[in-house]
Design a protein around this motif. Structure first.
Motif, short mmCIF file in Angstrom:
data_model
loop_
_atom_site.label_atom_id
_atom_site.label_comp_id
_atom_site.label_asym_id
_atom_site.label_seq_id
_atom_site.Cartn_x
_atom_site.Cartn_y
_atom_site.Cartn_z
N MET A 178 -20.44 -4.27 88.52
CA MET A 178 -21.54 -4.17 87.96
C MET A 178 -23.21 -5.01 88.55
O MET A 178 -23.44 -5.49 88.14
N LYS A 222 -18.20 2.28 88.88
CA LYS A 222 -19.93 2.57 88.71
C LYS A 222 -19.63 3.73 88.30
O LYS A 222 -20.21 4.82 86.89
N SER A 273 -27.14 0.36 89.43
CA SER A 273 -26.06 0.07 90.28
C SER A 273 -25.35 0.34 91.56
O SER A 273 -26.07 1.31 91.65
#
Length: 424
Positions: A13, A203, A197
């Protein structure tokens, strides 16, 4: 092959277009979590984030770190508070047809002061860009974890999770006190995830969880905004991208989605099972013809909007100050509900003059986000679009998260903040 464990998830992340540092301030990480919690005690919303913010400010003052508040913001807020107090006293003295509850007035006063504090304190909290990065990462990860638990509780019917995370048997509210507020947090986390991101499997798995959690809220408004934001994201990126990779991947994703949903619809009973989930069934009712969806399931949007407009007219556009909105509506129209519209609520409480100044501020932020929109960084644009659309159907006039977010967007629009952040 790496395991998709919590540690690797947090590791992936990471954000693009910003300098990554090893430093992660624990208090800012804690604030990202605390913004997901709110409870009502004696008419006042209390949040663990209040305690965290006080700790952060205390730390900054103790370490004698430099910061400054913008005079124009401070002047506007003090002027607005004084104005609302004057209007409140006017109502108490001259409106003999009302029975005023001092506790309601004090509750509204403190709620507003708390929200103003969050707006002003953004200048103190985010004197360095790294603090903002820590907050965002924590906020998105917390949204994902709470969202996953809401999905789990909705599908498997886990009673203790439902007691903690659900508003009723149908709608999830996370750790907040309202499903619509919860849905706004999840939508905002989705925007932050998709725009900041880095590209990875993590994701898109996280995005899937966030979207699923939005459906558990049963918010019809959230569904419409999700569709609108998704289309805007797709269209803007297709025209902004300098290469064809995004266009090809988007078209492939759309084709696969259409094929998958068509297959499920024709050859399986999956759609019937999905529609059997109460929160999803409630959300999809928004596509019912005419205005039926606006007024079914407890929404009554058109009714409370008209009530809010009547209050604006009754106050002669001066606003009602800190007088309880629902009590005025009850006396005028027998409706003791908030307006379910931030714009109407602001005009009815702040008055036309201060309301128009605030709307001008929102328009300025939105136009700035459009001006600075790029394929690589559209986070401000999509956040502002989410807020402005959500304001039409829900009243977030006393939202800590909204006040803090708008203040951060205002800071990011300030070039000196970005220069300071680059040196942090």
């Amino acid at each position: 092959m790496k395991k998709l464990c919590l540690k690797s998830w947090i590791k992936y992340m990471e954000f693009k277009h910003v300098t990554q540092r090893s430093h992660n301030d624990f208090l800012f990480v804690l604030l990202g979590f605390a913004l997901h919690q709110s409870t009502v005690i004696k008419g006042i919303n209390f949040s663990f984030s209040d305690f965290v913010v006080i700790l952060i400010v205390s730390q900054i003052v103790f370490l004698k770190q430099s910061f400054k508040l913008k005079k124009i913001e401070l002047f506007f807020i003090i002027s607005l508070i004084v104005y609302r107090l004057i209007i409140t006293f006017y109502f108490i003295i001259f409106k003999n047809d009302f029975i005023f509850d001092f506790n309601d007035i004090m509750s509204n006063f403190f709620k507003f002061v708390i929200v103003c504090f969050y707006f002003l304190i953004a200048n103190v909290l985010f004197y360095k860009q790294q603090a903002l990065i820590s907050l965002i990462k924590s906020f998105v990860i917390t949204s994902s974890i709470i969202g996953f638990l809401c999905i789990l509780a909705s599908l498997i019917k886990i009673s203790f999770l439902k007691q903690i995370l659900f508003f009723d048997e149908i709608r999830a509210q996370g750790l907040m006190n309202d499903p619509n507020y919860f849905a706004l947090l999840q939508l905002s986390a989705l925007v932050l995830l998709m725009t900041l991101s880095k590209e990875s499997l993590i994701k898109y798995l996280t995005a899937f969880v966030l979207i699923g959690s939005i459906f558990t809220s049963g918010s019809k408004t959230a569904l419409l905004i999700l569709i609108f934001i998704s289309l805007a994201y797709l269209i803007f990126n297709m025209f902004s991208s300098k290469n064809g990779k995004f266009i090809v991947s988007s078209l492939v994703t759309i084709l696969i989605s259409i094929f998958s949903f068509t297959y499920l619809y024709i050859y399986t009973s999956m759609f019937e099972k999905i529609l059997a989930i109460p929160s999803i069934n409630r959300m999809l009712s928004v596509f019912v013809e005419k205005s039926q969806a606006l007024n079914e399931g407890g929404s009554t949007r058109t009714l409370v909007w008209e009530n809010g407009i009547d209050i604006i007219i009754y106050s002669k556009t001066l606003g009602i100050g800190f007088v309880e909105f629902t009590k005025v509506g009850q006396i005028l129209n027998g409706i003791s509900l908030v307006s379910h519209n931030t714009y109407i609520q602001i005009l009815s409480e702040w008055g036309l003059f201060f309301g128009l100044i605030y709307f001008g501020f929102l328009i300025f932020l939105f136009l700035t986000s459009i001006k600075r929109y790029t394929y690589k960084n559209g986070v401000i644009f999509y956040l502002m679009l989410t807020f402005l659309l959500y304001f039409i159907s829900v009243s977030f006039i006393n939202s800590r998260f909204v006040a803090l977010s708008l203040a951060i967007i205002w800071l990011i629009s300030n070039k000196s903040f970005m220069r300071d952040g680059a040196r942090a």
